[in-house]
Design an enzyme around this catalytic site. Structure first.
Site, PDB file in Angstrom:
ATOM      1  N   HIS A   3      57.892  58.191  26.296  1.00  6.44           N
ATOM      2  CA  HIS A   3      59.278  57.858  26.597  1.00  6.44           C
ATOM      3  C   HIS A   3      59.582  56.381  26.344  1.00  6.44           C
ATOM      4  CE1 HIS A   3      63.022  59.062  28.603  1.00  6.44           C
ATOM      5  NE2 HIS A   3      63.100  57.799  28.931  1.00  6.44           N
ATOM      6  N   HIS A  33      68.780  63.628  28.635  1.00  9.23           N
ATOM      7  CA  HIS A  33      68.307  63.822  30.000  1.00  9.23           C
ATOM      8  C   HIS A  33      67.931  65.285  30.152  1.00  9.23           C
ATOM      9  CE1 HIS A  33      68.526  61.416  33.961  1.00  9.23           C
ATOM     10  NE2 HIS A  33      67.732  60.834  33.101  1.00  9.23           N
TER      11      HIS A  33
END
EC number: 6.3.5.3
Lengths: 230, 748, 82
Positions: free
Chosen positions: B56, B102
């Site tokens: 990430h 998300h």
């Protein structure tokens, strides 16, 4: 004519109200922070839409207890023009300046749309440039615009001609008697869920809200004129 | 280094018991940490490396590929690498925008997952000094019909409610986006949120921590124990573990205050750098800000404002509590921040200072609890060149033969089937829950090819769109990548805008599978080619990998956010037909239909097959330039991109929007379903007044772009005749009720 | 220290759209015996006082002023030591 647009933490239609006053009326307008306690210099006070205090606890509940709302009560009693739009309407009912309450939409969903309204009372300072029965297209954008009042209050609203706008051939939120906007008995305090400040240009989809603002200016001019003659 | 007093494993235990593995570090990565530090990392240091070296934060699998995107152009003021990119739009104005995923949080808790996704992307944009003016969302879910799909309806309904809850409250209009339904996304819904902000050139703020001795402030919400990775704690005795939430809860009211306070603070000119504490919270914000400036930071953990007592440095550094920012101020001007934040009922607390030793040093008072060379966190993060292999399924999908499927008996019924499929049907159910009008600048609302937002005080407007057809990418990764860029740009052109730049959200399954990495590599190459051809550089983006569950990989789904400039409000064009008697033209190639990858093939024949629709980037560029020129010259009344469902669906949508019928006469030697429902690229439907027809045709001919007169606007029915035979005929109101009613009916 | 456990609910005469929606969902799940659902708010307010009478008076005032909208809501509370 001098306008105030109140700003609470979480207000978000304050700028839109300022733009509408500037663009439609070319009159001076200030944004006024919620801690202010004197509004005597203003001729019209707009309580704008948004999510004051995040709509936490109840829409408008916490804003209704702020210092500026005490000042609004003072100016309302003097007969100044007070407009509550969307969250502003919720705040005015929470302060008791207008009767009734606004609950969750019956659909349980937020609803954003351009909605037809019928002008029920064209004799208020906010609607004198319309005619009774006019159907105008004004946007709505709310999750809790479902107007409710007890039967006695409703009867009084109807007999005093205090219902200013009703939704026309639709009811986007379940409001009793399709009520979209009401005024107080004296007629100088108005609350409505739809947003006239969002309907001031054809580019935005409707210019039907312009007359709402020009009405206020005309009403003020008439009042000043009468005052001078007296 | 101090001894361990927190019941945390010692550096030796972390090494011996391989505890770092529970943090997600591999053995090789841990060894590299030890080598870089010259000693074994303690608990908090291990945690910091693990998040900074996570996929990430480090983009360790994707970085080599992302480097190949074109990112330069004279109008790019800030490319990738900051909180968001920025482009110049003239008159000292600039636009900042970014898209971010998300996905995983939304799969677990759809309302809060989507809401915090919106909150995060808004912070990325306003930290650049920009006033957020629009939000868009690109969403993917499993099918929502039938009793078995209740969970998909739950995810869909709550994601939309979460986006609405956050965006409406903070007062930024949600003006566009798209929603696609396909069972490939049933375990891994995609929630990609894009934010667009407006600023002047002198308002640009950056995420840098420079100037030795400058104070570092934590502002906004207090830090709690939210979002610290649960797995990390499975192995430790932690008394608070039961109270800890892996789901962050968004507070849009807090963010509204934070937004206003930060913009007010940036306007004072006393801010050196500012960055969102997003993923990996204080860890990534502090190390990235220091890395950009080549500086160091010293932070006192005891000073970090917290919601709960007894939080350890590890928890403070890794918390993902929302609505927080890290700000570096000019020395001696801390009080400016404190005053502004007090006005907004927020906290601004000095927690440390900028140093020049290149180290991220964490203390608890006088005690040093962690000390790490900043460059090792950012620049020395591992990079993996994953193996790539052409997927075996391609042989099968490419062998598709249209002759194997039967022509529908009734094309009007087939059109209804397509109009009623949730991917094509009206998304009013979705956007009527979003306040798309607040800020009173939304000129073209959701439901069009691209949304258009006017810039007050000018004649200019911004057109914006999101797009990305994962099925095309699955069937032909390279061409699918080209399509994503081309269609997003085409949508902007149809609204009257000149496409300027791209933000991308790259959603894929596991890059450790060679076939998935091939999809990733090839589709990014296709996107790069299209970006170059259309002169739209990539200025920001985000990568979301590992979108797979139970061996079900999502379609490789790069989502493109495109922003374009409408030079004059008069150029704004919409898709609905305007006036009876006007002529309808199809601009672009008329002979390259094919059925591969089409919604028709999927919905009507249940097949995901064929090649992605044809696309020639030279043709695309010429088409977009010619249509935009015609729009700017005032010759076009309506323009609509041909997308899912092909020509028949595009015609239906233009008729429904305009409450007008159309009569179409076509001649073709192709299969009827290809003509009506094929999805070849580079095609735009335009409406032209009769007196403009010859001029428009001449303009297209001169540009080398083919155009065909299809018919005339008018009446209240859509009539399509092919080779003289009526194949589709129905009342527009009937088509509309199918199209408008589909999603509300399924969501009842 | 005392804690007021306050329940704020819609008055019986006021339609509760959330409650109606939940009633329908419970029916859909087969709980046919569900006759009605009303949804309200539960608040815990800790007050620094040991005087029960004073606390009761102050909490009532808080409910009237802010915590409930008595146009459509009613409230009740219990005071417990804590």
């Amino acid at each position: 004519m001098k306008f105030a647009v109140l700003v609470f933490p979480g207000s978000n239609c304050d700028i839109d109200a300022v733009k509408a006053v500037e663009d439609v009326l070319q009159q001076p307008v200030d944004t006024v922070w919620h801690t202010t306690s004197d509004l005597s210099e203003y001729d019209c006070i707009i309580v704008p839409g948004g999510f004051s205090y995040g709509d936490y606890l109840r829409c408008g509940a916490m804003a209704s207890l702020s210092p500026v709302m005490e000042a609004v009560k003072v100016e309302a009693a003097k007969g100044k023009f007070i407009v509550g739009i969307c969250n502003g309407f919720q705040i005015l009912t929470e302060t008791g300046l207008l009767p009734g309450a606004l609950r969750h939409n019956d659909t349980m969903q937020f609803r954003c749309d351009i909605t037809p309204l019928v002008v029920e009372n064209a004799d208020t300072p906010f609607t004198r440039e319309y005619s009774k029965g006019d159907v105008i297209n004004i946007p709505i954008a709310h999750g809790e615009g479902n107007y409710i009042a007890d039967e006695e209050t409703l009867a009084r609203l109807n007999s005093n001609n205090q219902v200013v706008f009703r939704y026309h051939e639709c009811n986007p939120n379940g409001s009793v008697e399709r009520i979209a906007g009401i005024c107080n008995e004296a007629g100088n305090v108005l609350g409505m869920m739809p947003h006239p400040e969002r309907a001031v240009s054809d580019l935005l989809g409707s210019a039907d809200g312009k007359a709402f603002f020009t009405s206020i200016l005309k009403a003020w001019e008439a009042r000043v004129h009468d005052h001078q003659r007296a | 280094m101090t001894t361990n007093v927190r019941n945390e494993p010692t550096p030796q235990q972390i090494a011996d018991e391989k505890i770092y593995r529970t943090f997600g570090l591999t053995d090789e990565e841990y060894d590299k940490v030890v080598q870089l530090m010259g000693r074994k990392p303690n608990y908090v240091e291990t945690g910091i490396y693990s998040v900074m070296w996570s996929e990430h934060c480090s983009y360790k699998s994707s970085r080599p590929i992302l480097k190949k995107f074109p990112t330069q152009a004279p109008h790019v003021l800030q490319g990738p690498g900051e909180n968001a990119g920025i482009i110049d739009i003239g008159d000292n104005l600039a636009v900042s925008f970014k898209i971010e995923s998300h996905n995983h949080p939304s799969a677990i808790e759809p309302y809060q997952g989507a809401a915090t996704g919106v909150g995060g992307i808004i912070r990325d944009v306003f930290t650049m000094g920009a006033r957020p003016i629009a939000l868009l969302n690109s969403l993917r879910f499993g099918e929502i019909d039938g009793a078995d799909n209740a969970h998909n309806r739950y995810l869909f309904g709550n994601v939309v409610a979460g986006i609405a809850g956050y965006g409406n409250c903070i007062g930024i209009p949600t003006v566009g986006g798209e929603v696609v339904f396909d069972d490939r996304y049933k375990y891994n819904p995609l929630v990609n949120a894009m934010c667009v902000g407006l600023l002047t050139h002198d308002e640009i703020a950056k995420g840098t921590a420079s100037g030795v001795g400058n104070p570092v402030l934590a502002v906004g919400a207090r830090t709690g124990r939210d979002g610290i990775h649960g797995a990390t704690f499975a192995s430790t005795e932690d008394p608070h573990s039961k109270e800890r939430s892996a789901v962050q809860v968004g507070d849009p009211f807090m963010e509204k205050l934070l937004l206003e306070a930060c913009l007010e603070l940036i306007a004072t000119g006393a801010v050196v750098g500012i960055q969102d504490m997003g993923a990996a919270g204080l860890t990534s914000s502090s190390s990235e800000m220091a890395a950009r400036a080549g500086s160091g930071l010293e932070l006192d953990m005891l000073k970090v404002p917290r919601r709960e007592e007894g939080m350890t440095p590890y928890e403070l550094m890794l918390s993902e509590s929302q609505e927080r920012m890290l700000v570096v101020m000019e020395k001696g001007k801390e009080h400016i921040a404190e005053e502004i934040f007090r006005k907004w009922n927020l906290e601004a607390t000095v927690i440390g200072k900028v140093t020049d030793d290149g180290k991220l040093r964490l203390t608890e008072g006088d005690e040093v609890v962690a000390e790490i060379e900043v460059t090792t966190l950012v620049d020395d993060a591992p990079v993996y060149h994953r193996p790539s292999a052409r997927p075996a399924y391609l042989d099968e999908t490419l062998s598709f033969d249209p002759a194997s499927i039967a022509l529908p008996e009734n094309f009007t019924e087939t059109l209804h089937t397509l109009l009623g499929t949730p991917t094509i049907a009206s998304k009013e159910y979705v956007y009527s829950q979003y306040d798309y009008m607040v800020r009173t600048s939304t000129v073209v609302r959701p439901g069009s090819d691209a949304a258009v937002v006017a810039i007050r005080g000018t004649r200019k407007a911004l057109a914006m769109s999101t797009d990305g057809n994962g099925r095309y990418v699955y069937l032909n990764p390279r061409r699918g990548g080209q399509h994503a860029i081309a269609e997003a740009a085409r949508n902007v052109v149809c609204s009257g805008g000149k496409p300027l730049a791209v933000t991308d959200c790259l959603n894929y399954s596991s890059p450790e599978k060679p076939e998935i990495f091939y999809q990733f590599e090839e589709s990014c190459a296709g996107m790069s080619e299209a970006c170059t051809a259309l002169a739209t550089p990539v200025i920001s983006g985000n990568v979301s990998l590992y979108n797979q569950t139970n061996d079900l990989d999502i379609y490789p789904t790069p989502i493109i956010g495109m922003v374009g400039l409408v030079e004059d409000l008069d150029h704004i064009t919409t898709q609905e037909f305007k006036q009876a008697g006007n002529r309808i033209l199809l601009v672009g190639p008329s002979d390259t239909a094919g059925l591969g990858g089409s919604e028709y093939l999927r919905v009507v024949h249940g097949q995901i097959a064929g090649d992605a629709p044809a696309l020639d980037l030279n043709v695309e560029k010429a088409l977009q330039t010619a249509v935009l020129t015609a729009i700017q010259e005032g010759r076009i009344r309506a323009a609509h991109d041909l997308a899912e469902g092909g020509l028949a669906v595009a015609l239906s949508e233009s008729c429904i929007g305009g409450k007008l019928g159309a009569t179409i006469e076509l001649n073709s030697t192709q299969r009827l379903d290809e003509v009506l429902f094929g999805e070849a690229g580079s095609r735009i439907l335009v409406e032209v007044a009769p007196e403009q027809l010859s001029g428009v045709e001449a303009l297209f001919a001169k540009a080398g772009v083919s155009s065909t007169v299809l018919g005339t606007v008018g009446g209240d029915r859509l009539e399509i005749r092919v080779n003289g035979e009526a194949v589709i005929s129905d009342a527009v109101t009937h088509l509309e009720s199918t199209w408008r009613g589909a999603i509300p009916c399924l969501m009842k | 220290m005392m804690t007021a456990r306050i329940h704020v609910t819609l008055k019986a005469s006021v339609l509760d759209p959330q409650g109606s929606a939940v009633t329908k969902s419970l029916h859909a799940l087969g709980y046919d015996e569900v006759a009605d659902v009303r949804i309200g708010k539960y608040l815990e307010v800790k007050v620094n006082t040991t005087d029960r009478a004073v606390a009761e008076e102050r909490i009532t005032e808080m409910c009237e002023k802010l915590l409930a909208n008595t146009v459509i809501e009613k409230y009740e509370f219990q005071l417990v030591e804590a």
